[in-house]
Design a protein around this motif. Structure first.
Motif, short mmCIF file in Angstrom:
data_model
loop_
_atom_site.label_atom_id
_atom_site.label_comp_id
_atom_site.label_asym_id
_atom_site.label_seq_id
_atom_site.Cartn_x
_atom_site.Cartn_y
_atom_site.Cartn_z
N UNK A 193 -24.34 10.37 -2.06
CA UNK A 193 -22.95 10.22 -1.61
C UNK A 193 -22.02 11.22 -2.29
N UNK A 223 -24.35 -1.77 2.29
CA UNK A 223 -23.74 -0.55 2.82
C UNK A 223 -24.07 -0.37 4.30
N UNK A 226 -22.08 -4.20 6.10
CA UNK A 226 -21.11 -4.80 5.16
C UNK A 226 -20.67 -6.17 5.64
N UNK A 245 -11.50 -2.39 5.99
CA UNK A 245 -12.75 -2.70 6.68
C UNK A 245 -12.54 -4.00 7.45
N UNK A 249 -12.73 -1.26 12.75
CA UNK A 249 -13.09 -0.21 11.78
C UNK A 249 -14.49 -0.46 11.23
N UNK A 252 -16.94 1.02 13.62
CA UNK A 252 -16.91 2.47 13.47
C UNK A 252 -17.62 2.92 12.21
N UNK A 253 -17.44 2.14 11.14
CA UNK A 253 -18.10 2.48 9.88
C UNK A 253 -19.63 2.41 10.02
N UNK A 256 -20.86 5.34 11.95
CA UNK A 256 -20.71 6.61 11.22
C UNK A 256 -21.72 6.71 10.08
N UNK A 257 -21.93 5.61 9.38
CA UNK A 257 -22.87 5.65 8.25
C UNK A 257 -24.30 5.85 8.74
N UNK A 260 -24.72 9.40 9.67
CA UNK A 260 -24.81 10.26 8.49
C UNK A 260 -26.20 10.20 7.86
#
Lengths: 302, 449
Positions: A193, A223, A226, A245, A249, A252-253, A256-257, A260
């Motif tokens: 990270x 992670x 969540x 959070x 959102x 979206x998190x 996105x995670x 990634x």
């Protein structure tokens, strides 16, 4: 529970159980290693060991002592006896000790798993006769144990890890560059990270140099998924990053995670690194060690 | 206490209730937690709304409520109402030219007036006496203006509206000689607007009017072919001795050319055929006007205007005839015991103007008795009796509430609202600072955790 106990002395018992579990595991090199000190890994140097490989006609300049005289007596031709040499593979375990590894706060799950993987991999390498060292990077107090073959190096590694609390947000790449100067195998245990791009750049140079690099990506289940309760989340390595959070959102998190992590895995694999994800609570440390140390073909099957 | 605009008060109470309710609803951020992968969370502002048991920022809430209530109450215009008495009077006191005995008027007013009554003095206009009424009564004196009872009663109605909150019933008292000229066609209908009985106090009249009116005669000093001679012959019998001078001698007063007995108590009318009337000056440009009005008489005909009465000449004089554009055409000036008039109305020799009925009527108005004589002509007893009206005192409900009441408390309440609004700003700043400190310290605390 003993695992939740923070007393460093008690951690020996935890690691002792793990060390006992991984005692029989071998960690072969992913490719032929350079020649050098005799060891357990196949070397690219043709030596004169007892493990015969082939004969080669004598050429001017060859050492006369390597001529197989018995064959010369039978065939009246001079041949040189060739055999595969075996060599050691110095291994350096780099464990990320930055603040982001102290998560979840209640269990320190990421740090405990990273510590177990570091100790267990060091023990497996040491059991194979390879010198093994440890670098605790990314934290406030970097620590480096040079690769050693002696038995006590594992205890030194355990002591260093047990005395470390993950904190700070120092970059990992410089420490990796220093720690992996003269090793043949590099293992990076981190959540990546921080400076993932720089780490990939450094690791790629090692791969190009013919060294073996393993990237163990430690991820907490919290992670990936969540809690659904609304909260303002803060990045421990960047306190200024405060995000809400909640409902939309959170979705979206998660997306996105996941993207990634997929991207990171592809980039590392494309660069020639052996990328492995280690999700806290998803697998036992012993199983993770077996997966990480499996030969290339076996790992692919796994 | 009552409110002139209570809607503002109700609105402010509603707004204040809303403010209190909002202070029970706390807007805050969700709980804080640590997440190393926080960078992957979309950056959107977020707050949560939750009810609270106790209002937040009690001081700020109190100041806000005070501001709203003070502003709303101020705009509602609170008025402190005095205690009501059983009855009160509106006293109309005549101070017009019809009054000959001002002492009688003052004595009558003093006798009628009680504390809390409204007093209205009137001549051609009417005004409510404010301040010390007793002192004002002592200084009542007649003016030279014609009395107007209709306007006075309207003023009494307005005064009655002002007294409706101080008395259960109102009585109208009129102190006047009740001259004929003070009443007009609207007097009866206006009187009926006061829905109650009126008390009439006859005071200030004169006793010497009948003889002057009895022996009237018009003497015309004019050339034989003067058309006004025909008009005078066609007119009704004169009510007063009048001398009309159609050709005043240059440099000599008309009064000097007529017998003293003719004008001593009568009317001297200076109405030159072609020369300049007394008090008038030449117009800058001769123009033509289409009509003239004097009293009830109206004449529609083209008149060539050559003279104009300047403002100075009108001082102390009454206008008895006006052109259709409002400009004076004839004025009257009192000369005790008679009066003189100056007329700037041309009478053309050609045409039928001199024999027209409307012009004859106009001539009669111009040659009527002097104002100080007509002013004391008593009104018709029947008309006076109608002023008394029927029933008892007028109830307070028959008067409309006054719309021009001023609230002295309103300005103070608005000032209080401004003061509390300023205090609220400071209180709000003071309340924010501790919260800011908590927010600043929270990341460190989280990092330490």
């Amino acid at each position: 529970m003993r695992e939740a106990d923070a007393n460093p002395d008690d951690t020996y018992y935890d690691f002792a159980a793990l060390l006992d579990a991984v005692r029989g595991i071998r960690w072969p090199a992913r490719s032929i290693v350079r020649g050098g000190i005799p060891g357990g890994h196949t070397s690219r140097v043709w030596g004169s060991s007892a493990e015969f490989s082939e004969y080669r006609p004598y050429r001017q300049g060859d050492d006369l002592r390597r001529i197989d005289w018995k064959l010369f007596a039978r065939s009246d031709r001079a041949y040189i006896r060739l055999s595969n040499d075996r060599s050691i593979l110095p291994t350096m375990i780099v464990v990320d000790a930055s603040a982001s590894m102290a998560f979840p706060i209640s269990t320190n799950g990421k740090w405990r798993l990273a510590a177990q993987l570091g100790v267990a991999l060091a023990a497996v390498a040491r059991n194979g006769g390879d010198p093994v060292g440890l670098a605790l990077a990314g934290g406030r107090k970097p620590e480096l144990i040079a690769p050693r073959t002696r038995r006590s190096v594992i205890q030194e590694i355990i002591r260093a890890i047990s005395a470390t609390q993950p904190a700070g947000s120092a970059p990992l790449a410089p420490s990796i560059s220093i720690a992996a100067q003269s090793v043949g195998r590099l293992v990076i245990v981190s959540d990546f990270l921080g400076d993932a791009t720089e780490i990939l750049s450094v690791a790629s140079r090692f791969v190009v140099a013919g060294r073996e690099v393993h990237a163990v990506h430690v991820v907490a289940a919290e992670e990936i998924d969540p809690p659904r309760e609304a909260s303002m989340v803060t990045d421990p390595e960047a306190p200024g990053t405060r995000r809400a959070l909640i409902g939309e959102t959170r979705d979206g998190y998660v997306a996105a995670f996941a993207a990634w992590r997929d991207g990171l895995a592809h980039e590392f694999s494309d660069a020639g690194l052996a990328y492995s994800a280690a999700i806290v609570g998803d697998e036992t440390p012993e199983h993770l060690i077996r997966r990480l140390t499996a030969p290339r073909g076996a790992a692919a099957i796994a | 206490m009552t409110f002139l605009a209570p809607a503002f008060l109700f609105a402010s109470v509603a707004v204040a209730a809303g403010i209190v309710a909002l202070h029970f609803i706390v807007t805050r951020q969700p709980r804080s937690s640590i997440l190393p992968t926080a960078r992957f969370v979309p950056d959107t502002p977020a707050t949560t709304i939750a009810p609270a048991r106790r209002p937040s920022d009690l001081l700020v809430m109190t100041l806000r409520v005070l501001t709203v209530l003070a502003a709303g109450t101020g705009m509602a215009k609170p008025v402190l109402r005095p205690a009501r008495q059983p009855n009160a009077r509106v006293v109309l006191v005549d101070v017009s030219r019809s009054v000959r005995d001002s002492t009688a008027i003052r004595d009558s007013a003093r006798a009628v007036y009680r504390k809390g009554d409204g007093v209205v003095v009137f001549d051609s206009g009417a005004r409510v006496v404010a301040g010390s009424v007793s002192d004002s009564i002592a200084h009542f004196s007649p003016t030279s203006r014609r009395g107007n009872l209709s306007g006075a009663i309207i003023a009494a109605l307005r005064a009655g509206s002002g007294l409706r909150d101080r008395a259960d019933s109102l009585e109208l008292v009129i102190i006047s000689p009740f001259a004929k000229e003070e009443m007009d066609a609207a007097t009866d209908s206006i009187r009926r607007l006061w829905r109650g009985r009126a008390r009439l106090v006859h005071a200030g009249a004169s006793n010497s009017t009948a003889r002057e009116i009895a022996d009237g005669k018009i003497t015309l000093s004019a050339e034989p072919d003067d058309p006004l001679g025909i008009t005078a012959a066609l007119g009704p019998r004169a009510e007063v001795r009048a001398f009309i001078d159609r050709a005043p001698l240059r440099g000599a007063s008309s009064r000097d050319t007529v017998p003293g007995s003719t004008v001593a108590e009568g009317v001297l009318i200076d109405w030159p055929r072609t020369a300049r009337p007394r008090g008038a000056v030449s117009r800058s440009a001769v123009d033509t006007i289409g009509g003239i009005k004097a009293g009830d008489a109206r004449v529609i005909a083209p008149f060539e205007r050559r003279w104009i009465f300047p403002v100075d000449s009108l001082r102390g004089a009454d206008v008895i005839a006006r052109w259709s554009d409002g400009e004076p055409a004839a004025i009257e000036r009192a000369n005790e015991p008679g009066c003189s008039r100056s007329v700037a109305i041309p009478v053309a020799s050609a045409g039928d103007l001199a024999i027209r009925h409307d012009f004859v009527k106009l001539f009669a108005v111009i040659s009527r008795p002097c104002a100080q004589i007509t002013a004391v002509i008593p009104a018709d007893p029947a008309a006076v009796a109608r002023l008394v009206g029927n029933g008892g005192r007028a109830s307070r409900e028959t008067f409309q509430p006054p719309t021009d009441t001023r609230s002295t408390l309103a300005s103070w309440l608005l000032a209080l609202a401004i003061a509390t609004a300023i205090a609220e700003i400071f209180a709000r700043r003071g309340a924010r600072e501790p919260n800011a400190a908590v927010i600043k310290s929270s990341p460190r605390a989280a990092q330490a955790a």
